[in-house]
Motif scaffolding. Structure first.
Motif, PDB file in Angstrom:
ATOM      1  N   GLU A  23       0.815  -1.218   0.000  1.00 30.37           N
ATOM      2  CA  GLU A  23       0.000   0.000   0.000  1.00 30.37           C
ATOM      3  C   GLU A  23       0.849   1.269   0.000  1.00 30.37           C
ATOM      4  N   ALA A  24       1.951   1.258   0.733  1.00 30.16           N
ATOM      5  CA  ALA A  24       2.793   2.456   0.859  1.00 30.16           C
ATOM      6  C   ALA A  24       3.665   2.700  -0.362  1.00 30.16           C
ATOM      7  N   HIS A  25       3.896   1.661  -1.140  1.00 28.29           N
ATOM      8  CA  HIS A  25       4.794   1.773  -2.294  1.00 28.29           C
ATOM      9  C   HIS A  25       4.109   1.257  -3.561  1.00 28.29           C
ATOM     10  N   PRO A  26       3.038   1.909  -4.013  1.00 30.01           N
ATOM     11  CA  PRO A  26       2.320   1.412  -5.194  1.00 30.01           C
ATOM     12  C   PRO A  26       3.152   1.467  -6.481  1.00 30.01           C
ATOM     13  N   PHE A  27       4.246   2.214  -6.452  1.00 29.98           N
ATOM     14  CA  PHE A  27       5.120   2.349  -7.615  1.00 29.98           C
ATOM     15  C   PHE A  27       6.107   1.191  -7.733  1.00 29.98           C
ATOM     16  N   ILE A  28       6.135   0.324  -6.728  1.00 30.23           N
ATOM     17  CA  ILE A  28       6.995  -0.867  -6.757  1.00 30.23           C
ATOM     18  C   ILE A  28       6.100  -2.076  -6.989  1.00 30.23           C
ATOM     19  N   PRO A  29       6.439  -2.908  -7.948  1.00 30.01           N
ATOM     20  CA  PRO A  29       5.592  -4.079  -8.222  1.00 30.01           C
ATOM     21  C   PRO A  29       5.387  -4.945  -6.975  1.00 30.01           C
ATOM     22  N   ARG A  30       4.181  -5.440  -6.811  1.00 26.74           N
ATOM     23  CA  ARG A  30       3.860  -6.309  -5.663  1.00 26.74           C
ATOM     24  C   ARG A  30       4.780  -7.523  -5.602  1.00 26.74           C
ATOM     25  N   GLU A  31       5.222  -7.983  -6.737  1.00 26.62           N
ATOM     26  CA  GLU A  31       6.104  -9.148  -6.779  1.00 26.62           C
ATOM     27  C   GLU A  31       7.400  -8.901  -6.009  1.00 26.62           C
ATOM     28  N   TYR A  32       7.857  -7.643  -6.008  1.00 28.91           N
ATOM     29  CA  TYR A  32       9.076  -7.315  -5.280  1.00 28.91           C
ATOM     30  C   TYR A  32       8.906  -7.635  -3.793  1.00 28.91           C
ATOM     31  N   TRP A  33       7.809  -7.166  -3.205  1.00 23.63           N
ATOM     32  CA  TRP A  33       7.576  -7.384  -1.772  1.00 23.63           C
ATOM     33  C   TRP A  33       7.367  -8.861  -1.483  1.00 23.63           C
ATOM     34  N   ARG A  34       6.663  -9.538  -2.346  1.00 24.76           N
ATOM     35  CA  ARG A  34       6.438 -10.969  -2.140  1.00 24.76           C
ATOM     36  C   ARG A  34       7.735 -11.766  -2.260  1.00 24.76           C
ATOM     37  N   ALA A  35       8.624 -11.314  -3.155  1.00 22.41           N
ATOM     38  CA  ALA A  35       9.915 -11.977  -3.322  1.00 22.41           C
ATOM     39  C   ALA A  35      10.813 -11.769  -2.102  1.00 22.41           C
ATOM     40  N   HIS A  36      10.585 -10.695  -1.352  1.00 22.50           N
ATOM     41  CA  HIS A  36      11.412 -10.394  -0.178  1.00 22.50           C
ATOM     42  C   HIS A  36      10.739 -10.793   1.142  1.00 22.50           C
ATOM     43  N   LEU A  37       9.618 -11.445   1.055  1.00 24.24           N
ATOM     44  CA  LEU A  37       8.865 -11.832   2.247  1.00 24.24           C
ATOM     45  C   LEU A  37       9.670 -12.752   3.160  1.00 24.24           C
ATOM     46  N   GLU A  38      10.308 -13.763   2.605  1.00 21.25           N
ATOM     47  CA  GLU A  38      11.054 -14.713   3.433  1.00 21.25           C
ATOM     48  C   GLU A  38      12.277 -14.066   4.066  1.00 21.25           C
ATOM     49  N   MET A  39      12.926 -13.160   3.346  1.00 20.74           N
ATOM     50  CA  MET A  39      14.068 -12.455   3.914  1.00 20.74           C
ATOM     51  C   MET A  39      13.610 -11.609   5.105  1.00 20.74           C
ATOM     52  N   ALA A  40      12.490 -10.913   4.947  1.00 19.39           N
ATOM     53  CA  ALA A  40      11.958 -10.098   6.045  1.00 19.39           C
ATOM     54  C   ALA A  40      11.548 -10.984   7.217  1.00 19.39           C
TER      55      ALA A  40
END
Length: 92
Positions: A23-40
């Protein structure tokens, strides 16, 4: 109530983290956040994390890394209720 993060909170915290970043970063593809989910998921327990819990559910959380606020996240349904402010005051 604000309390220390417990490993049993991880699923709720990750849901809030993912939704908040999307929600805070609509300019970044959702796939980016999902790809970094396990790292987080691995990094969050390494920080000083405090959760705001009500009725047995995590409504928000704040994390500190090296004495700095790494992030404050509040579940979409519970924003504008002062939870973020309480978390900020707690970590200060």
């Amino acid at each position: 109530m604000i309390r220390n993060f417990q490993q049993s909170d991880i699923e709720q915290v990750m849901r809030i983290w993912l939704k908040g970043n999307e929600e805070a970063h609509p300019f970044i593809p959702r796939e980016y956040w999902r790809a970094h989910l396990e790292m987080a998921r691995e990094q969050i327990p390494l920080a000083d994390v405090f959760v705001y819990e009500k009725d047995g559910m995590v409504r928000g959380f704040a994390g500190l890394a090296d004495g700095y606020i790494a992030g404050i996240f509040v579940d979409t349904k519970y924003r504008c209720l002062g939870i973020g402010k309480q978390l900020l005051e707690h970590v200060k």
